[in-house]
Design a protein around this motif. Structure first.
Motif, PDB file in Angstrom:
ATOM      1  N   LYS A  92      -8.265  33.657 -98.582  1.00 46.84           N
ATOM      2  CA  LYS A  92      -9.586  33.802 -99.190  1.00 46.84           C
ATOM      3  C   LYS A  92     -10.291  32.441 -99.326  1.00 46.84           C
ATOM      4  O   LYS A  92     -11.505  32.313 -99.124  1.00 46.84           O
ATOM      5  N   PHE A  93      -9.539  31.388 -99.645  1.00 44.08           N
ATOM      6  CA  PHE A  93     -10.118  30.037 -99.799  1.00 44.08           C
ATOM      7  C   PHE A  93     -10.730  29.552 -98.480  1.00 44.08           C
ATOM      8  O   PHE A  93     -11.813  28.964 -98.448  1.00 44.08           O
ATOM      9  N   GLU A  94     -10.092  29.873 -97.394  1.00 47.03           N
ATOM     10  CA  GLU A  94     -10.604  29.433 -96.079  1.00 47.03           C
ATOM     11  C   GLU A  94     -11.910  30.146 -95.765  1.00 47.03           C
ATOM     12  O   GLU A  94     -12.870  29.522 -95.303  1.00 47.03           O
ATOM     13  N   GLN A  95     -11.980  31.501 -96.032  1.00 46.97           N
ATOM     14  CA  GLN A  95     -13.218  32.246 -95.750  1.00 46.97           C
ATOM     15  C   GLN A  95     -14.362  31.724 -96.644  1.00 46.97           C
ATOM     16  O   GLN A  95     -15.498  31.540 -96.196  1.00 46.97           O
ATOM     17  N   HIS A  96     -14.062  31.483 -97.928  1.00 48.74           N
ATOM     18  CA  HIS A  96     -15.069  31.000 -98.869  1.00 48.74           C
ATOM     19  C   HIS A  96     -15.606  29.613 -98.431  1.00 48.74           C
ATOM     20  O   HIS A  96     -16.814  29.342 -98.495  1.00 48.74           O
ATOM     21  N   THR A  97     -14.728  28.777 -97.957  1.00 44.78           N
ATOM     22  CA  THR A  97     -15.133  27.417 -97.528  1.00 44.78           C
ATOM     23  C   THR A  97     -16.045  27.467 -96.323  1.00 44.78           C
ATOM     24  O   THR A  97     -17.062  26.755 -96.246  1.00 44.78           O
ATOM     25  N   ILE A 105     -20.429  35.362 -99.710  1.00 42.25           N
ATOM     26  CA  ILE A 105     -19.602  34.579-100.635  1.00 42.25           C
ATOM     27  C   ILE A 105     -19.269  35.413-101.880  1.00 42.25           C
ATOM     28  O   ILE A 105     -18.157  35.372-102.412  1.00 42.25           O
ATOM     29  N   THR A 106     -20.238  36.186-102.338  1.00 39.33           N
ATOM     30  CA  THR A 106     -19.992  37.025-103.531  1.00 39.33           C
ATOM     31  C   THR A 106     -18.958  38.106-103.226  1.00 39.33           C
ATOM     32  O   THR A 106     -18.090  38.406-104.056  1.00 39.33           O
ATOM     33  N   GLU A 107     -19.031  38.680-101.994  1.00 40.56           N
ATOM     34  CA  GLU A 107     -18.074  39.727-101.618  1.00 40.56           C
ATOM     35  C   GLU A 107     -16.658  39.189-101.498  1.00 40.56           C
ATOM     36  O   GLU A 107     -15.690  39.914-101.776  1.00 40.56           O
ATOM     37  N   ILE A 108     -16.425  37.964-101.080  1.00 38.14           N
ATOM     38  CA  ILE A 108     -15.064  37.400-100.932  1.00 38.14           C
ATOM     39  C   ILE A 108     -14.370  37.380-102.275  1.00 38.14           C
ATOM     40  O   ILE A 108     -13.173  37.679-102.394  1.00 38.14           O
ATOM     41  N   ILE A 131     -29.633  32.188 -94.960  1.00 34.63           N
ATOM     42  CA  ILE A 131     -29.092  31.645 -96.220  1.00 34.63           C
ATOM     43  C   ILE A 131     -28.872  32.784 -97.228  1.00 34.63           C
ATOM     44  O   ILE A 131     -27.846  32.833 -97.921  1.00 34.63           O
ATOM     45  N   THR A 132     -29.759  33.747 -97.281  1.00 32.57           N
ATOM     46  CA  THR A 132     -29.611  34.896 -98.205  1.00 32.57           C
ATOM     47  C   THR A 132     -28.383  35.736 -97.840  1.00 32.57           C
ATOM     48  O   THR A 132     -27.606  36.143 -98.708  1.00 32.57           O
ATOM     49  N   ALA A 133     -28.164  35.988 -96.531  1.00 34.41           N
ATOM     50  CA  ALA A 133     -27.004  36.755 -96.079  1.00 34.41           C
ATOM     51  C   ALA A 133     -25.708  36.042 -96.428  1.00 34.41           C
ATOM     52  O   ALA A 133     -24.706  36.658 -96.838  1.00 34.41           O
TER      53      ALA A 133
END
Length: 1008
Positions: A307-312, A695-698, A688-690
Motif C-alpha cells: 500500500k505504501f508503494e501505491q500511495h507514494t 489516494i483516498t481509496e488506497i 490532479i482531481t482524479a
C-alpha cells in the motif's frame, strides 16, 4: 699561343665587343686612360686562366648586367682551339674548351671547371704566372732586374724561374730533419732509461729462486697441519651429530608435551560446547512458538509495504501535474506582463511625440537662417578657388627670395671665415718656411745616414757569407784532420799496412808514410787554426757592424715621421703663398654681397612678380577669417535640419501608435481569460482531481505501518534462536564423538613422550663420556690462517717478480726495437739534412741558375746582336774573387754575385756605366730573353708578345728606340701587341686597335 678572335659580352667596361686578330702581326692597342685597353688583355687571361685584377669574381661583370661571357679563339701548333668562360652574378661559372675540326668545333670540356682548366693548361703548356712573366712584358720588369744590386739579381731570377718552391722543400726538409733529430734524442733518453732498468734482471732472478724455496717449505708445513685439522674435525663432526640428535629428540619431546596440553584444552572446550547445546535443546517448544509469531508479523508488514508503494506513486504524480499546471499559468502571466509593458511604452512614446511636435514653429525659423548662411559660404568658396593658386604662387616666390637671401648671407659668412683663416695663415708664412727648411735639413742628413746604413748592411751580409764559407772549409779541414789522425793511429800498430794500398810496410816505407802523414796533419792543423782565427776576427767585425747598425737605425727612427711632417708643412706653405691675392678677391666679393643685402639688389624679376600678385589679391578682397566665420554659422544652424527630420519621424510614429494600441488591449483580455480556464477546466487540473480520489481509496496509514515495523524488529530475536536450535540438534552427536577421539589421542601422546625421555638420557650419557676438540681445532685454524697469509704474501711477491721479469723481457725487446728505430731516425736525419742543404740557396737553386744563365746569356746576345748591329755583347758573372785582408792565395775567397758585363768597341765594362739608347736595348734584350727562356721551360713556344713598357714614361727618343726594337724582333713572333695611350705613336704601327669609352661601354675598332 696565337690569338685568333676575342668576343666580349658584359666584361668589365665592355658591353658587346668583337676583336679579330687574323692578319695582325704587329699591332698597337691605343686609347685614352681608362678607355679599356688593359681590359682586352685581362679578358684573354680571364678566359684561359680565370684570373683578372678583380678581387671578387662577380666584379668582372659589367655594372648593371647579370651575366658575363668571354669567347677566345687561339692557335697552337697549327691547331685552332676555343675557350668560352661565362659567369652569372651570384652563381658559379661555366668553362667550355673546344677544338676545331673540318666539321666545326668539337668539345673537349671535362667534368667540371677544374677538370676543364687542367685540360686547357695541358694543351697550352703555360700557367698564368709564366704567361705574365713571359708573353706579357709589363712596365718595370726589366728595370727591376737590371737596377737591383748584383747580390740581389739572383733572387729576382730565382723568383722568375719559380725556384721559390725549393725554399718550401728546404723548409719541409729542415722540419723533417728537426723532427727526426728530436725523435732520435728522445729515443736515446728512452734507451738510457731502459738500460738502467735492464740492469735489475739478475737481482730479480735471484729473488725469485729464493722465494720459490720459501714457498715450498711453507706449503709442506701447511699440508701436515691440514691433516691434523681433518682428524680433529672428524671427532668434532661425530660429537656434533650426537648434539644434533639430542636437540632433535628434545624438540620431539617438547612437541609431544605441547600436543598433550592442546588435546586437554580441546577436551575442555568440547565439554563446554556440549553443555551449551543441551541448554538450547531443552527450550525447543518455546523457541518454535516465538518463531511462528514472528512470521505472522512479517506477512502483515509486507501488505502495508505494498500500500505504501501505491500511495507514494500517486502522490508523486499529483505533485508533477501540479507543477506542470503552475508552469502553464506562469507562462500566460508572463505574456500578459509583456503586453501590458508594451501598452505602457506606447503611452510614453505618445507623450514624447507631442513634445517634439510642439517645437515645429521654432524649427521653421532656424531653417531660414541656415539657408542664408549656406548661400554666403558658397560665395566665399568660389572666391577661394580664385585666390588659392595665387596664394600658392606667392608662397613659392617668397620661398625662392628667402632662399636667395639665405644663400647670400651664408656666402657672406663663409667669406668672413675664409678671410680670418687666410689672415692667420699669412701670419704663419715665415714660420712655415723656417720649419720646412729645418725639416729638409734633417731629412737630408738622415738620407746620408741611410746610405751609410745600407753600406753597413751590405758589409754585414758580406761578412756573414764569408763566415759561412769559412765554417764549411773548417768542417772540411776537421774531417781531413780526423782522417789523418786515424791514419796515424793505424801506423802505430807493429804490423801496420799502407793506409792507401793496404800492403805491408817495411821500416823505410813506414818512416816515409809516417813523416808524410804527420806533415800533412801539421799543415792541416795550422790551416784549421788560420780558419778559426779568421772566424773570430770576422765575428768581431760582425758584432761591431751590428752595434753600428743598431745605433744608426735608432738615429733613423724618426725618418718616416719627418718626411710626413715635411709633406704636411709643404702643403701648408703652398696654401699660404696666395693668401694676399685671395684676401683682396674675397674683400671685393664681401662688399658686393653686403650692398646687395642692404638694398635688396637680387632676383628683380621675382620681386616684381611678387608685387603684382599682392596688388591683385587686394582687389579680390578675400579674407580667410570671414570664410571660417561663415562656415561656423552654417554649423550653428545645422540643428534645424536635424529637428525637422525628427518632426517628420514623430508624425509617422504617431499614426503607427494609434493603430497598435487597440490590438494590445484585446490581447490582454484574452490572456486573463486563459488563466481562469487553465485553473479549472484544463487537462492537468482534471488529472490532479482524479489522483486525489485514488489516494483516498488506497487508505494507507503511516502510523499503523510504523507500529507494525517496530513489532517485527522486536520479534527478530526468535528467528536467531530458531536457527541456533536447528544447529544444536545437528552438532550435539558430532561433539560427543569428537570427545572420545581426543581422549584416545591424549593417551597415545603420553606413551610416546615417555620413550623419548629414555633416549635423551642415553645421548646425554654418551656426550659426557666423549672429549670436545673445539679448542684444538680453533688453534690449528688460526695457525693455518697465519700460514695462508704468509703463503699469499710470498705468492704475491713471486707474482710481482715474475711480472717484473716479464716486463724486463718486454723492455729488452723494446730496447732492441728502439735501437733499430734510433739508427733509422739518425739515417733519416742525415738524409733530410742533406736534402735541406741540396734544396737551399747554395744547392739545387744555385746549380739551376748556373745552368740557366749560359742559355739566358746566349739568347740575350743573339737578340742584342740584332738590336745593336753586333756592337754589344753581354756576359753574366756569378762569382768574383775577393780577399779578406792578407794578400795570400790561402786567404782568397769567392763572392756570390750576378754582375752584368757589356763588351763593345771600346772594351768591357759594367752595365751600370751605360745609359740612354744602349742601356734601353740591353734591358729590352735581357727581358725578352727571359720571356723566351720561361716559355721554353714551360714547354711552349713564345709566339705571342704583349709589350706594356710605358710609352708615356719615355721621351721621343725612347719611344723611337722601343719601336725600332719591336721591328727588329718582329720576325721571331707570330703576333706582337703593344699598349699605349699616346695618340701620336699610333702612326708608327700599320695595324691599330683603337679603344673608345662611350655611354654604352667601351668600343673597339680595328684599323689596318
Amino acid at each position: 699561343m696565337i690569338p685568333v678572335q676575342l668576343i666580349l659580352k658584359n666584361f668589365l667596361s665592355y658591353r658587346d665587343a668583337t676583336l679579330d686578330f687574323r692578319g695582325l702581326h704587329t699591332a698597337c692597342i691605343s686609347g685614352s686612360n681608362g678607355a679599356g685597353k688593359s681590359s682586352l688583355l685581362e679578358a684573354i687571361t680571364w678566359a684561359i686562366w680565370g684570373e683578372s685584377r678583380a678581387s671578387v669574381e662577380d666584379d668582372v661583370i659589367h655594372a648593371g648586367a647579370k651575366e658575363v661571357r668571354v669567347d677566345f679563339t687561339f692557335q697552337i701548333n697549327q691547331q685552332i682551339y676555343r675557350v668560352i668562360r661565362t659567369r652569372i652574378r651570384g652563381a658559379t661559372g661555366v668553362l667550355e674548351f673546344q677544338i676545331e675540326t673540318p666539321a666545326g668545333f668539337r668539345p673537349l670540356t671535362g667534368k667540371g671547371v677544374r677538370a676543364t682548366q687542367d685540360l686547357i693548361l695541358e694543351h697550352i703548356k703555360l700557367d698564368y704566372d709564366t704567361f705574365i712573366n713571359s708573353a706579357y712584358l709589363r712596365q718595370g720588369r726589366a728595370d727591376e732586374f737590371m737596377l737591383k744590386r748584383p747580390t740581389e739579381r739572383k733572387e729576382i731570377l730565382a723568383e722568375l724561374l719559380k725556384l721559390t718552391q725549393y725554399d718550401d722543400l728546404e723548409e719541409r726538409a729542415k722540419e723533417s730533419s728537426r723532427q727526426y733529430k728530436a725523435r732520435a734524442e728522445e729515443l736515446e733518453r728512452s734507451l738510457e732509461a731502459i738500460k738502467v732498468q735492464l740492469q735489475q734482471r739478475e737481482f730479480t732472478e735471484a729473488q725469485r729462486v729464493e722465494l720459490e724455496a720459501e714457498l715450498n717449505q711453507l706449503q709442506q708445513v701447511q699440508a701436515f697441519e691440514n691433516i691434523q685439522l681433518q682428524s680433529l674435525q672428524v671427532v668434532q663432526h661425530q660429537r656434533q651429530n650426537w648434539e644434533q640428535q639430542l636437540s632433535f629428540v628434545r624438540q620431539q619431546y617438547q612437541n609431544l608435551t605441547q600436543d598433550c596440553d592442546r588435546l586437554h584444552q580441546e577436551q575442555s572446550s568440547v565439554k563446554t560446547q556440549l553443555a551449551e547445546l543441551a541448554a538450547i535443546l531443552n527450550q525447543e517448544a518455546e523457541i518454535k512458538n516465538g518463531y511462528a509469531h514472528y512470521q505472522s508479523l512479517q506477512s502483515q508488514e509486507e501488505a502495508f509495504a505494498a500500500k505504501f508503494e501505491q500511495h507514494t506513486r500517486a502522490t508523486t504524480l499529483r505533485q508533477q501535474k501540479q507543477q506542470q499546471l503552475t508552469q502553464q499559468i506562469h507562462e500566460i502571466e508572463r505574456q500578459l506582463q509583456q503586453v501590458q509593458a508594451q501598452l505602457e511604452a506606447l503611452a510614453q512614446q505618445e507623450q514624447e511625440i507631442q513634445h517634439t511636435l510642439s517645437k515645429s514653429g521654432e524649427v521653421e525659423a532656424a531653417l531660414g537662417q541656415l539657408n542664408a548662411a549656406r548661400r554666403r559660404v558658397v560665395q566665399l568658396d568660389e572666391l577661394q578657388m580664385q585666390v588659392s593658386p595665387l596664394l600658392q604662387q606667392r608662397q613659392s616666390l617668397q620661398t625662392y627670395l628667402d632662399r636667395i637671401q639665405a644663400s647670400l648671407v651664408a656666402r657672406l659668412e663663409q667669406i668672413q671665415a675664409t678671410e680670418n683663416q687666410l689672415q692667420r695663415a699669412s701670419q704663419r708664412h715665415p714660420e712655415l718656411q723656417q720649419a720646412v727648411m729645418a725639416v729638409a735639413m734633417q731629412i737630408e742628413q738622415m738620407e746620408k745616414e741611410r746610405v751609410y746604413l745600407q753600406r753597413v748592411q751590405e758589409k754585414g751580409q758580406e761578412r756573414r757569407h764569408f763566415i759561412e764559407r769559412l765554417q764549411g772549409q773548417q768542417r772540411e779541414y776537421e774531417r781531413l784532420l780526423g782522417e789523418l789522425d786515424q791514419k796515424l793511429q793505424m801506423l802505430r800498430n807493429p804490423d801496420a799496412i799502407c793506409p792507401l794500398c793496404e800492403r805491408p810496410l817495411d821500416e823505410h816505407h813506414w818512416n816515409r808514410v809516417a813523416d808524410k802523414t804527420k806533415s800533412e796533419y801539421k799543415e792541416t792543423e795550422e790551416q784549421l787554426w788560420v780558419f778559426r782565427e779568421q772566424l773570430a776576427c770576422t765575428d768581431r767585425e760582425i758584432q761591431a757592424l751590428r752595434q753600428e747598425y743598431r745605433a744608426i737605425s735608432q738615429k733613423l727612427s724618426p725618418y718616416d715621421s719627418l718626411r710626413e711632417q715635411r709633406g704636411q708643412l709643404a702643403a701648408q706653405l703652398e696654401s699660404t703663398s696666395d693668401a694676399e691675392e685671395q684676401l683682396q678677391q674675397l674683400a671685393q666679393e664681401r662688399e658686393h654681397l653686403e650692398r646687395s643685402l642692404q638694398v635688396g639688389d637680387y632676383a628683380h624679376d621675382k620681386q616684381q612678380e611678387l608685387r603684382k600678385l599682392d596688388e591683385y589679391l587686394q582687389q579680390l578682397n578675400y579674407n580667410e577669417q570671414d570664410h571660417v566665420l561663415a562656415r561656423s554659422e552654417v554649423e550653428r544652424w545645422r540643428w534645424a535640419e536635424i529637428k525637422q527630420g525628427q518632426i517628420k519621424d514623430a508624425l509617422k510614429r504617431q499614426t503607427q501608435l494609434a493603430a497598435r494600441k487597440p490590438e494590445l488591449q484585446a490581447t490582454i483580455a484574452q490572456l486573463q481569460t486563459r488563466i481562469q480556464q487553465e485553473q479549472t477546466d484544463s487537462e492537468c487540473a482534471q488529472q490532479i482531481t482524479a489522483l486525489e480520489r485514488q489516494i483516498t481509496e488506497i487508505g494507507y496509514s503511516a502510523e499503523q505501518h510504523n507500529n507494525l515495523r517496530q513489532a517485527v524488529r522486536q520479534s527478530q530475536g526468535w528467528q536467531l534462536r530458531y536457527q541456533q536450535l536447528l544447529s544444536a540438534q545437528q552438532q550435539y552427536p558430532q561433539l560427543q564423538g569428537r570427545l572420545q577421539e581426543l581422549e584416545a589421542a591424549k593417551t597415545t601422546r603420553l606413551n610416546e613422550r615417555q620413550q623419548l625421555a629414555s633416549q635423551i638420557d642415553e645421548i646425554v650419557q654418551q656426550l659426557a663420556q666423549s672429549a670436545n676438540p673445539i679448542e684444538q681445532i680453533q688453534a690449528l685454524e688460526q695457525q693455518l690462517a697465519i700460514r695462508r697469509r704468509q703463503l699469499d704474501e710470498q705468492i704475491a711477491k713471486l707474482g710481482r717478480l715474475e711480472q717484473l721479469a716479464l716486463q724486463l723481457e718486454t723492455l729488452q725487446v723494446q730496447y732492441e726495437e728502439q735501437q733499430q728505430q734510433l739508427q733509422a731516425c739518425k739515417k733519416q736525419y742525415r738524409v733530410y739534412h742533406e736534402l735541406a742543404l741540396a734544396f737551399g740557396k747554395n744547392g739545387i737553386q744555385a746549380l739551376m741558375i748556373e745552368n740557366v744563365l749560359p742559355q739566358l746569356e746566349a739568347e740575350t746576345n743573339q737578340l742584342l746582336a740584332r738590336l745593336s748591329a753586333n756592337q754589344l755583347h753581354v756576359q753574366f758573372v756569378t762569382q768574383k774573387a775577393g780577399r779578406s785582408g792578407k794578400s795570400t792565395k790561402k786567404n782568397a775567397k769567392l763572392i756570390d754575385t750576378l754582375d752584368i758585363l757589356i763588351a763593345d768597341a771600346k772594351g768591357t765594362r759594367a752595365y751600370e756605366t751605360y745609359s740612354g739608347g744602349e742601356a734601353f736595348r740591353i734591358n729590352f734584350a735581357i727581358r725578352l730573353a727571359m720571356a723566351k727562356l720561361l716559355a721554353q721551360r714551360a714547354g711552349a713556344a713564345l709566339q705571342l708578345l704583349i709589350i706594356d713598357e710605358g710609352f708615356g714614361t719615355q721621351d721621343a727618343e725612347g719611344c723611337d728606340r722601343l719601336i725600332a726594337a719591336i721591328n727588329a724582333i718582329a720576325s721571331d713572333f707570330a703576333c706582337i701587341l703593344t699598349v699605349t695611350h699616346m695618340p701620336h705613336l699610333k702612326e708608327a704601327f700599320q695595324a691599330r686597335i683603337e679603344v673608345h669609352k662611350t655611354q654604352q661601354g667601351s668600343q673597339v675598332r680595328l684599323s689596318v
